[in-house]
Design a protein around this motif. Structure first.
Motif, short mmCIF file in Angstrom:
data_model
loop_
_atom_site.label_atom_id
_atom_site.label_comp_id
_atom_site.label_asym_id
_atom_site.label_seq_id
_atom_site.Cartn_x
_atom_site.Cartn_y
_atom_site.Cartn_z
N CYS A 1 0.86 -1.19 0.00
CA CYS A 1 0.00 0.00 0.00
C CYS A 1 0.89 1.24 0.00
O CYS A 1 1.71 1.42 0.90
CB CYS A 1 -0.92 0.01 1.22
N ARG B 1 2.11 7.34 3.48
CA ARG B 1 2.55 6.12 4.16
C ARG B 1 2.92 5.03 3.15
O ARG B 1 2.38 4.97 2.04
CB ARG B 1 1.46 5.61 5.09
N ARG C 1 3.26 0.83 3.34
CA ARG C 1 2.94 -0.30 4.22
C ARG C 1 2.97 -1.60 3.41
O ARG C 1 2.42 -1.66 2.30
CB ARG C 1 1.56 -0.10 4.86
N ARG D 1 2.25 -5.76 4.11
CA ARG D 1 1.80 -6.78 5.05
C ARG D 1 1.32 -8.01 4.30
O ARG D 1 0.87 -7.92 3.15
CB ARG D 1 0.68 -6.24 5.95
N THR E 1 3.01 -7.67 9.45
CA THR E 1 3.49 -6.42 8.86
C THR E 1 4.98 -6.52 8.59
O THR E 1 5.77 -6.74 9.51
CB THR E 1 3.20 -5.22 9.78
N ASP F 1 6.09 -0.73 7.75
CA ASP F 1 5.06 0.30 7.96
C ASP F 1 5.78 1.58 8.36
O ASP F 1 6.29 1.70 9.47
CB ASP F 1 4.08 -0.14 9.05
#
Length: 329
Positions: A228, A233, A235, A237, A243, A246
């Motif tokens: 993402c 941000r 991230r 996962r 995760t 992050d």
């Protein structure tokens, strides 16, 4: 049946490589007999090339593709066997004159080289055509947008960047060690084979088994992740909820997306902490999906550039690899 004009027949004979092979071979034998080694050497090279062209010209008339490829492969094996016999130490039969030996010894290199080169080109073209047809039928992963965030889901082999670099270094050391050991242990054979032949032999005998082992280990570590990205941000996962990374976009030093260059991968380097490498090409993937990474969408790239990650210009970027780096200051 319409008779063939004499001029047309003469032109065909003149442009056919076989007469030139015979003439050059005979001329080389004669020149070696007159102690004209340099010109004899040149005519020997032309004779070997012309003979290879003659056989390839004959293969072009074989209409059945499988038969033509099989005949070409057999010709390549025969050429390799001929080279092997020529370079072996030992005396030739007494009935073979020295001038003929010299001509054959010099002609065999361009003959075999041209046969192999054309065979490699033919096989490469066939593989490329088959690969292109299969690639056109594969489903490529795609970015999905949800508001200001972009998500990419794909199977990968996650590695720390330090581990990825260490594996590459170990493989490089093993390759150098294998070549050095072969040259030292089989010095006489290495001198007769030459660098290219050594690389081919070690590639199949050592490199291919190592590749199979590394590939099996990579497939065993495959997991599907969600990447993402947004202007705020970054991230990563797994679907199990683990995760892998992050961090805020301002904490990312560089982001590299190799769309098609092997190994296809995504590399993220934070300002602090270990980097993350997502290997895509070596991961076990569902049937019918392509082992590629889609390029960063233009809107997402603009958003990342607004967050301080600018596209790094370079040769690799033009070859299917995009790197966004944080500009210091």
């Amino acid at each position: 049946m319409t008779p063939t004009p004499a001029g047309s027949l003469a032109r065909r004979v003149l442009w056919h490589p076989f007469p030139w092979a015979v003439v050059c071979f005979a001329g080389a034998v004669a020149l070696f007999g007159l102690a004209q080694e340099f010109w004899g050497f040149l005519l020997s090279l032309v004779a070997g090339w012309a003979l290879a062209q003659t056989l390839l010209h004959a293969l072009a008339f074989v209409r059945t593709r499988a038969v033509s490829v099989a005949a070409h492969l057999a010709l390549g094996i025969a050429a390799g066997f001929a080279v092997f016999l020529i370079v072996q130490p030992g005396d030739w039969p007494v009935a073979v004159p020295l001038t003929v030996r010299s001509t054959v010894s010099f002609a065999i290199a361009p003959f075999a080289g041209w046969i192999w080169l054309s065979l490699v080109g033919r096989v490469t073209a066939a593989v490329q055509t088959t690969s292109d047809k299969r690639a056109a039928q594969l489903i490529e992963p795609a970015w999905e947008r949800c508001g200001s965030e972009w998500t990419l889901r794909l199977p990968v082999v996650p590695l720390r960047r330090s581990t990825y670099l260490a594996v590459g270094a170990v493989l490089g050391v093993l390759a150098a060690g294998a070549i050095t050991t072969f040259v030292l242990v089989f010095a006489d054979l290495a001198q007769r084979m030459g660098p290219m032949a050594i690389l081919l032999v070690l590639g199949w005998a050592v490199g291919f088994p190592v590749y199979l082992v590394v590939g099996a280990l990579a497939r065993a570590r495959t997991t599907t992740v969600e990447l993402c990205l947004s202007a705020e941000r970054v991230r990563v996962r797994t679907l199990d909820g683990v995760t892998l990374m992050d961090a805020g976009t301002d904490g990312i030093r560089s982001l590299t997306v190799s769309s098609r260059n092997p190994p296809t991968r995504i590399v993220m380097r934070p300002v602090e902490g270990p980097g993350l490498v997502l290997l895509v090409g070596m991961a076990r993937r569902p049937r019918g999906t392509a082992p590629t990474v889609p390029e960063i969408p233009r809107r997402l790239r603009h958003a990342l550039e607004g967050a301080g990650l600018t596209v790094s210009a370079g040769k690799r970027a033009r070859a299917g690899e995009t790197t966004l780096e944080r500009t210091p200051g």
